[in-house]
Motif scaffolding. Sequence first.
Motif, PDB file in Angstrom:
ATOM      1  N   PHE A 156       1.019  -1.126  -0.056  1.00  0.00           N
ATOM      2  CA  PHE A 156       0.159  -0.146  -0.150  1.00  0.00           C
ATOM      3  C   PHE A 156       0.988   1.380   0.202  1.00  0.00           C
ATOM      4  O   PHE A 156       1.971   1.168   0.461  1.00  0.00           O
TER       5      PHE A 156
ATOM      6  N   ALA B 136     -10.051   9.090   2.432  1.00  0.00           N
ATOM      7  CA  ALA B 136     -10.662   7.888   3.085  1.00  0.00           C
ATOM      8  C   ALA B 136     -10.508   7.987   4.279  1.00  0.00           C
ATOM      9  O   ALA B 136      -9.527   8.520   5.155  1.00  0.00           O
TER      10      ALA B 136
ATOM     11  N   VAL C  28     -10.594   2.535   6.615  1.00  0.00           N
ATOM     12  CA  VAL C  28      -9.687   1.603   5.853  1.00  0.00           C
ATOM     13  C   VAL C  28      -9.544   0.308   6.435  1.00  0.00           C
ATOM     14  O   VAL C  28      -8.954   0.287   7.550  1.00  0.00           O
TER      15      VAL C  28
ATOM     16  N   THR D 240     -11.827  -3.144   2.150  1.00  0.00           N
ATOM     17  CA  THR D 240     -12.572  -2.249   1.685  1.00  0.00           C
ATOM     18  C   THR D 240     -12.282  -0.782   2.527  1.00  0.00           C
ATOM     19  O   THR D 240     -11.767  -0.950   3.646  1.00  0.00           O
ATOM     20  N   THR D 241     -12.665   0.087   1.599  1.00  0.00           N
ATOM     21  CA  THR D 241     -12.207   1.440   2.040  1.00  0.00           C
ATOM     22  C   THR D 241     -13.594   2.280   2.043  1.00  0.00           C
ATOM     23  O   THR D 241     -14.383   2.158   0.861  1.00  0.00           O
TER      24      THR D 241
ATOM     25  N   CYS E 182     -14.679   6.225   1.393  1.00  0.00           N
ATOM     26  CA  CYS E 182     -14.215   7.774   0.997  1.00  0.00           C
ATOM     27  C   CYS E 182     -15.298   8.590   1.092  1.00  0.00           C
ATOM     28  O   CYS E 182     -16.386   8.360   0.896  1.00  0.00           O
TER      29      CYS E 182
ATOM     30  N   THR F 276     -10.175  -1.733  -1.208  1.00  0.00           N
ATOM     31  CA  THR F 276      -8.982  -0.832  -1.182  1.00  0.00           C
ATOM     32  C   THR F 276      -8.109  -0.736  -2.476  1.00  0.00           C
ATOM     33  O   THR F 276      -7.781  -1.774  -2.712  1.00  0.00           O
TER      34      THR F 276
ATOM     35  N   LEU G 270      -3.550   5.271  -1.227  1.00  0.00           N
ATOM     36  CA  LEU G 270      -4.757   5.891  -0.383  1.00  0.00           C
ATOM     37  C   LEU G 270      -4.286   7.338  -0.080  1.00  0.00           C
ATOM     38  O   LEU G 270      -3.229   7.444   0.523  1.00  0.00           O
TER      39      LEU G 270
END
Lengths: 268, 425
Positions: free
Chosen positions: B184, B213, B216, B220-221, B223, B236, B240
């Motif tokens: 990430f 966001a 997190v 899944t995220t 926003c 996700t 980010l």
Amino acid sequence: MLPESRSKTMASQAMKIAALVSVGQHPLSRRERRADQDARAVELALSLSPELPSLIHVGSARNESLRAYLGMGLNNLKVLNADQDVDAVPALASYLGEQALDIVLTGVRAECGEGSGLLPYAVADQLGWPIVPRIVSVVSIAGGYAEVWQALPRGQRRALRVPLPFVASVDPAAEPARQSAFGPAQRGSIDSRPCAAEPDQARANWQQHPAKPRPKRLAVAKGGTAAERMKAATAKPQGQGGQVITEGTDREKAEAILARLVAEGVVR
Amino acid sequence: MSLRIRRNPRLERIRRNRLHPEYESLMAARVSAIGPTGLRRINPHQTGFVMVQGRKRLNRLNPDGVGFAGAGQPGRVQAKEKPLHRVADPLGYVAAVLDLPGGRLSSHDRDVLGLAQQLAQAKDEPHAVLAIALGDVRETDLGGAGADRVIQLNQLHNEPLTGYCPELKRAILNATEQHYQPAFWLFPDSIDGGADLGSRWAVQLGERAAVQAWQVSKETTVCRGGSQLTDWHRPTPRVLLLAPECGAPVEELRHEALPLELTLPEPVSVTIEDLGPVSVDPSQIALSEAEFILAAGNGVRNWDQFHQVATVLGATEGASRVAVDDGYMPRHRQVGASGTWVSAWVYLAVGISGAIQHLQGIGQCETVIAINLDAGCDMVRRADLTVIADSEAVFAELLNLMNERQTGIAPQGVTVHEGEARHVA
């Protein structure tokens, strides 16, 4: 063209400027309106060149709220006809690439929809132009370079020099947009042309919900004995007060204030 | 040697008699908690501690088994070193690119590092959090904020990474991507540069970044959409841009913060040139984003002098509601619940008694300095430094002092304050 916009023009040479505009949303009533940041971009574009800037929108030409941009003293709005769920970037980039433009201005973030603020970056990347985010004004344009001021936190500004052509997003701290007049807004023309925009595949399986209130972070006292934690939880947050100077001459008091201001770094 | 316990009847007698002249000295020499018969004894006169209000409280934690005073005194916090968290051989990385405004970690940076740790620990294989600190770094405790590995650079091929240089920074991120391929990429979505660099980086990677966001997880995220009106639930992505308070900052553990090797990228041509900061007229700055506010209230009589002081000190002008209602200041300069909520570093309140609506408006201010004639008003309780004096006289002296600072001449026979003297010298 309005006489004000002619008088406020900065550069003598004619610049080709485009402003990308979107449909905004009132934060409380949710009514459609001109987007505030995009309107500021149009205002900045109007002040830059004696020639009128071109307005570009990707979406439906039948949206009446777009006329608010025409009411700022423009004759024409170009709409690339597309559905709600298309990816605007390739269509915009190919259209902008065909025009011989010097500056493309837009807002920082859209007011409705995803509002990620990535569009100017993606467009600039496809065009191969530099992108300057959060500008408040264009100070000078000379020799193929523009000097722009960028907004920083706490009202500070930074000067940047960037070669033409470039893409810039306009900060909310820029000059507020002029009022939109109803008559010119109705007289202006909206030209629509079809564009080869494809549905946004990346967003296909996202879900949109009304915004949930975010939980507030609480200050939790950790460690120590139970008595200490209890004391930290029940103690009054303020009340201890600071230093109080009662005695002394006015000069000594003024010196104490000035010393504090210098220590905090606000007086240099 | 016999194991028989010997008693000292005289000492026992003294211990029982609190009025005995030798009692104090004997008890001060800490009696053992085991009594003469081998039973555990607790001296009730020495248990617990005295609270601030003067009440005696028992310490029920009893760390040594016996609650003698002194063992658990409130306010005496032992600075215990937090346990060290090690990631010996990470199979992957979670990169967090820090803002470091002024060279220090902002609270937003700490939230991002905290979330990075959460994401690293949610992975099945051991992952390390890689903090990327570019530019002037004055922060010494990146490990305490949650960095397992650190890439720290303040220049690239003799070009400093201070100021605005997103293209140089992007080249460094590119080199990091080639060497370490983080799972990430986390950026603070802030005006201090994180949002800009993160957007550039997402476009370069061809990723659809999650912007603003705030919730997190590995899969899944959530926003925030435009105008803070919608939430977008989505898988996700790799990049980010995180809203403030997206995750809890690291508090319980220390991390190693080992420096990581990075082969520097090729020199890049820079198109955007930074010409440096612009000096801004403080009277033009909007009240909500000003960093130094001089605010006037009902106690100010000489308004010309007030404006002069604001100009000389370089402060943005503010006012209380009374001053605005009386017509001395424009409405857009009003501070408080019905005006503007300010977030200045320093708020200098002159002749403002501190109505609750006004104190709400300055709740975010770091330092509050008050000049007032009434020592009992609410503003004095809120202020970090209060001067009880007539504002006109103090203003006159402030103007003199600033004049001396600028010309560098101190008049004879006047004691100059320490900080002042250093500056003049």
